[in-house]
Motif scaffolding. Structure first.
Motif, PDB file in Angstrom:
ATOM      1  N   LEU A  93       0.831  -1.201   0.000  1.00 18.30           N
ATOM      2  CA  LEU A  93       0.000   0.000   0.000  1.00 18.30           C
ATOM      3  C   LEU A  93       0.870   1.257   0.000  1.00 18.30           C
ATOM      4  O   LEU A  93       0.570   2.226  -0.707  1.00 18.30           O
ATOM      5  CB  LEU A  93      -0.926  -0.017   1.225  1.00 18.30           C
ATOM      6  CG  LEU A  93      -1.911   1.151   1.345  1.00 18.30           C
ATOM      7  CD1 LEU A  93      -2.853   1.201   0.158  1.00 18.30           C
ATOM      8  CD2 LEU A  93      -2.696   1.039   2.655  1.00 18.30           C
ATOM      9  N   GLU A  94       1.946   1.237   0.782  1.00 25.84           N
ATOM     10  CA  GLU A  94       2.832   2.402   0.813  1.00 25.84           C
ATOM     11  C   GLU A  94       3.397   2.700  -0.565  1.00 25.84           C
ATOM     12  O   GLU A  94       3.465   3.866  -0.991  1.00 25.84           O
ATOM     13  CB  GLU A  94       3.980   2.171   1.800  1.00 25.84           C
ATOM     14  CG  GLU A  94       4.939   3.360   1.888  1.00 25.84           C
ATOM     15  CD  GLU A  94       6.041   3.126   2.909  1.00 25.84           C
ATOM     16  OE1 GLU A  94       5.780   3.342   4.111  1.00 25.84           O
ATOM     17  OE2 GLU A  94       7.151   2.716   2.503  1.00 25.84           O
ATOM     18  N   ASN A  95       3.772   1.676  -1.314  1.00 17.62           N
ATOM     19  CA  ASN A  95       4.304   1.905  -2.650  1.00 17.62           C
ATOM     20  C   ASN A  95       3.226   2.397  -3.609  1.00 17.62           C
ATOM     21  O   ASN A  95       3.522   3.155  -4.538  1.00 17.62           O
ATOM     22  CB  ASN A  95       4.959   0.635  -3.205  1.00 17.62           C
ATOM     23  CG  ASN A  95       5.764   0.911  -4.453  1.00 17.62           C
ATOM     24  OD1 ASN A  95       6.547   1.856  -4.523  1.00 17.62           O
ATOM     25  ND2 ASN A  95       5.544   0.095  -5.485  1.00 17.62           N
ATOM     26  N   VAL A  96       1.982   1.991  -3.384  1.00 18.05           N
ATOM     27  CA  VAL A  96       0.871   2.517  -4.185  1.00 18.05           C
ATOM     28  C   VAL A  96       0.752   4.025  -3.966  1.00 18.05           C
ATOM     29  O   VAL A  96       0.560   4.797  -4.918  1.00 18.05           O
ATOM     30  CB  VAL A  96      -0.451   1.802  -3.827  1.00 18.05           C
ATOM     31  CG1 VAL A  96      -1.651   2.507  -4.463  1.00 18.05           C
ATOM     32  CG2 VAL A  96      -0.399   0.342  -4.280  1.00 18.05           C
ATOM     33  N   VAL A  97       0.875   4.453  -2.709  1.00 16.38           N
ATOM     34  CA  VAL A  97       0.787   5.891  -2.408  1.00 16.38           C
ATOM     35  C   VAL A  97       1.985   6.626  -2.991  1.00 16.38           C
ATOM     36  O   VAL A  97       1.856   7.739  -3.511  1.00 16.38           O
ATOM     37  CB  VAL A  97       0.674   6.128  -0.889  1.00 16.38           C
ATOM     38  CG1 VAL A  97       0.584   7.621  -0.586  1.00 16.38           C
ATOM     39  CG2 VAL A  97      -0.552   5.421  -0.334  1.00 16.38           C
ATOM     40  N   LYS A  98       3.160   6.006  -2.951  1.00 16.78           N
ATOM     41  CA  LYS A  98       4.325   6.605  -3.613  1.00 16.78           C
ATOM     42  C   LYS A  98       4.058   6.767  -5.109  1.00 16.78           C
ATOM     43  O   LYS A  98       4.449   7.766  -5.718  1.00 16.78           O
ATOM     44  CB  LYS A  98       5.564   5.742  -3.393  1.00 16.78           C
ATOM     45  CG  LYS A  98       6.161   5.851  -2.008  1.00 16.78           C
ATOM     46  CD  LYS A  98       7.435   5.021  -1.919  1.00 16.78           C
ATOM     47  CE  LYS A  98       8.091   5.145  -0.556  1.00 16.78           C
ATOM     48  NZ  LYS A  98       9.336   4.342  -0.477  1.00 16.78           N
ATOM     49  N   GLY A  99       3.398   5.792  -5.704  1.00 15.46           N
ATOM     50  CA  GLY A  99       3.037   5.900  -7.119  1.00 15.46           C
ATOM     51  C   GLY A  99       2.117   7.071  -7.378  1.00 15.46           C
ATOM     52  O   GLY A  99       2.190   7.715  -8.431  1.00 15.46           O
ATOM     53  N   MET A 100       1.245   7.371  -6.414  1.00  8.09           N
ATOM     54  CA  MET A 100       0.332   8.510  -6.528  1.00  8.09           C
ATOM     55  C   MET A 100       1.076   9.831  -6.399  1.00  8.09           C
ATOM     56  O   MET A 100       0.813  10.786  -7.138  1.00  8.09           O
ATOM     57  CB  MET A 100      -0.747   8.409  -5.442  1.00  8.09           C
ATOM     58  CG  MET A 100      -1.687   9.603  -5.380  1.00  8.09           C
ATOM     59  SD  MET A 100      -2.878   9.500  -4.017  1.00  8.09           S
ATOM     60  CE  MET A 100      -1.822   9.931  -2.606  1.00  8.09           C
ATOM     61  N   ILE A 101       2.029   9.911  -5.453  1.00  9.42           N
ATOM     62  CA  ILE A 101       2.716  11.167  -5.173  1.00  9.42           C
ATOM     63  C   ILE A 101       3.934  11.368  -6.080  1.00  9.42           C
ATOM     64  O   ILE A 101       4.064  12.402  -6.749  1.00  9.42           O
ATOM     65  CB  ILE A 101       3.163  11.228  -3.696  1.00  9.42           C
ATOM     66  CG1 ILE A 101       1.940  11.255  -2.776  1.00  9.42           C
ATOM     67  CG2 ILE A 101       4.042  12.450  -3.451  1.00  9.42           C
ATOM     68  CD1 ILE A 101       1.076  12.490  -2.878  1.00  9.42           C
ATOM     69  N   LEU A 102       4.832  10.403  -6.130  1.00 10.05           N
ATOM     70  CA  LEU A 102       6.095  10.592  -6.838  1.00 10.05           C
ATOM     71  C   LEU A 102       5.952  10.440  -8.349  1.00 10.05           C
ATOM     72  O   LEU A 102       6.690  11.066  -9.109  1.00 10.05           O
ATOM     73  CB  LEU A 102       7.140   9.605  -6.314  1.00 10.05           C
ATOM     74  CG  LEU A 102       7.401   9.649  -4.798  1.00 10.05           C
ATOM     75  CD1 LEU A 102       8.469   8.637  -4.419  1.00 10.05           C
ATOM     76  CD2 LEU A 102       7.803  11.038  -4.351  1.00 10.05           C
ATOM     77  N   PHE A 103       5.006   9.583  -8.795  1.00  9.63           N
ATOM     78  CA  PHE A 103       4.813   9.372 -10.228  1.00  9.63           C
ATOM     79  C   PHE A 103       3.515   9.985 -10.735  1.00  9.63           C
ATOM     80  O   PHE A 103       3.326  10.141 -11.917  1.00  9.63           O
ATOM     81  CB  PHE A 103       4.840   7.875 -10.547  1.00  9.63           C
ATOM     82  CG  PHE A 103       6.176   7.234 -10.322  1.00  9.63           C
ATOM     83  CD1 PHE A 103       7.057   7.058 -11.380  1.00  9.63           C
ATOM     84  CD2 PHE A 103       6.569   6.827  -9.062  1.00  9.63           C
ATOM     85  CE1 PHE A 103       8.302   6.469 -11.180  1.00  9.63           C
ATOM     86  CE2 PHE A 103       7.806   6.241  -8.846  1.00  9.63           C
ATOM     87  CZ  PHE A 103       8.681   6.063  -9.905  1.00  9.63           C
ATOM     88  N   SER A 104       2.597  10.299  -9.821  1.00  9.54           N
ATOM     89  CA  SER A 104       1.304  10.920 -10.133  1.00  9.54           C
ATOM     90  C   SER A 104       0.354   9.988 -10.878  1.00  9.54           C
ATOM     91  O   SER A 104      -0.418  10.423 -11.743  1.00  9.54           O
ATOM     92  CB  SER A 104       1.484  12.224 -10.915  1.00  9.54           C
ATOM     93  OG  SER A 104       0.557  13.187 -10.465  1.00  9.54           O
ATOM     94  N   SER A 105       0.372   8.709 -10.525  1.00  6.10           N
ATOM     95  CA  SER A 105      -0.566   7.760 -11.121  1.00  6.10           C
ATOM     96  C   SER A 105      -1.999   8.107 -10.727  1.00  6.10           C
ATOM     97  O   SER A 105      -2.346   8.143  -9.549  1.00  6.10           O
ATOM     98  CB  SER A 105      -0.250   6.338 -10.648  1.00  6.10           C
ATOM     99  OG  SER A 105      -1.347   5.469 -10.903  1.00  6.10           O
ATOM    100  N   ASN A 106      -2.846   8.335 -11.721  1.00  2.41           N
ATOM    101  CA  ASN A 106      -4.258   8.634 -11.453  1.00  2.41           C
ATOM    102  C   ASN A 106      -5.017   7.392 -10.997  1.00  2.41           C
ATOM    103  O   ASN A 106      -5.945   7.485 -10.200  1.00  2.41           O
ATOM    104  CB  ASN A 106      -4.922   9.217 -12.706  1.00  2.41           C
ATOM    105  CG  ASN A 106      -4.418  10.610 -13.029  1.00  2.41           C
ATOM    106  OD1 ASN A 106      -3.956  11.336 -12.155  1.00  2.41           O
ATOM    107  ND2 ASN A 106      -4.502  10.979 -14.293  1.00  2.41           N
TER     108      ASN A 106
END
Length: 363
Positions: free
Chosen positions: A131-144
């Motif tokens: 889950l933490e890496n999913v949130v990193k994907g949202m913040i650092l990569f901006s995955s919608n």
């Protein structure tokens, strides 16, 4: 992975005769460009604080569409729920769950880039990640896709309560803005005989309440695995993208500068919340060169075809704390690319150049 203070813009095509000169013009670093832009264009806003004092405030209370910068609010609610024991950052999330919310060609390749990077780092195994890496994907990569997954997991009402708790009175409520990209497809399904012009007119006439209600309805459909009913009728005309961009959640650089101060202080949130936020917000501190001169730093930016936003904070090894928030809207393509290409240099100049900071004060 090298993460700086800047977001990656979307590429575009220029006439063949000027493409080489245009590339040089767009990519040449010129932090002064943003100073001049702020002086001469009222479709922009800037708030900068240094060591607790206002350095400059230009149209800081005007409302601007936030684009992906709004994802900071989702990260805060995530950190809160982890601290409360409602969520476990190590919880496994399958890529299939995220794919329910993935709309192709809507995030500049951010979602695929996050997946490729995560696989390379060994944090996606057997088709799932933490889950933490999913949130990193949202913040650092901006995955919608990751963003809407998190909105469903956390609860949109809970995310919007963060705005109340942080006393962000001007901030508009969050809603599933990626799902809103499919409203034209929803209308085409409902009114098959409608032309593109009729769909555009229908969108323009739609009240704010009706628009947001439709985005929630589509969001529920995606959650239920019904993405396919919209994909066939997806429309991506520039005029429709402008309507979508203009209806994004809005706030001010003043409000986001206050949030940056809270993140930068390391004292506003409880230690548990702050630790979770640091883990997902401060990806740039993975770069050894940043570690040489920064104690901590984080940022989140966003863009559409018409918008460029960025909110950043940093404390250097001399103890100087700085918060920088820049918003712009109604941009021409060349303007937007120039802004995105120079945001990193602009922020670095503010952090490291006293003479440049004096120019800001003069603004």
């Amino acid at each position: 992975m090298k993460i700086t203070f800047i977001i990656v813009g979307v590429c575009f095509v220029i006439g063949i005769g000027v493409i080489v000169a245009a590339r040089h013009y767009l990519t040449k670093e010129d932090p002064e460009y943003l100073l001049n832009y702020l002086k001469n264009h009222h479709n922009s806003s800037l708030t900068v604080s240094r060591n607790g004092q206002s350095l400059t405030a230009i149209r800081e209370n005007e409302m601007f569409p936030l684009a992906s910068t709004v994802k900071i609010m989702i990260a805060i609610e995530y950190a809160k729920q982890c601290d409360e024991g409602k969520l476990d950052p190590s919880k496994k999330v399958s890529l299939e769950e995220l794919d329910q919310y993935y709309i192709p060609d809507t995030d500049g390749g951010a979602h695929e880039t996050w997946i490729d990077y995560s696989k390379g780092e060994g944090v996606i195994l057997d088709g799932s990640s933490t889950l933490e890496n999913v949130v990193k994907g949202m913040i650092l990569f901006s995955s919608n896709a990751n963003t809407e997954y998190m909105m469903n997991l956390l609860g949109i009402d809970n995310i919007n309560k963060v705005l109340e708790e942080l006393k962000m009175d001007q901030h508009e409520p969050l809603y599933p803005s990626s799902s809103a990209m499919l409203i034209p497809a929803y209308l085409k399904n409902e009114y098959p005989a409608y032309s593109e012009k009729q769909i555009e007119d229908k969108l323009r006439e739609m009240s704010k309440e009706e628009y947001i209600d439709l985005s929630h309805r589509i969001f529920t459909s995606l959650t239920n695995g019904e993405k396919h009913i919209y994909i066939e009728n997806r429309q991506t005309d520039r005029s429709l993208q402008k309507i979508w961009s203009d209806r994004l959640t809005k706030s001010t650089t003043s409000e986001y500068a206050e949030i940056m101060k809270k993140l930068n202080s390391k004292t506003y949130f409880s230690k548990g919340i702050q630790d979770e936020l640091d883990a997902v917000m401060e990806g740039m501190m993975e770069n050894p060169k940043n570690q040489e001169w920064l104690m901590h730093a984080g940022q989140k930016g966003g863009s559409t075809l018409f918008v460029a936003t960025n909110a950043a904070y940093a404390t250097d090894r001399d103890g100087n704390s700085t918060e920088i928030v820049f918003f712009a809207n109604d941009l021409e393509e060349v303007e937007r690319q120039k802004i995105l290409n120079n945001l990193n240099g602009f922020n670095l100049k503010i952090l490291r150049d006293e003479d440049f900071r004096k120019k800001l004060e003069e603004l």
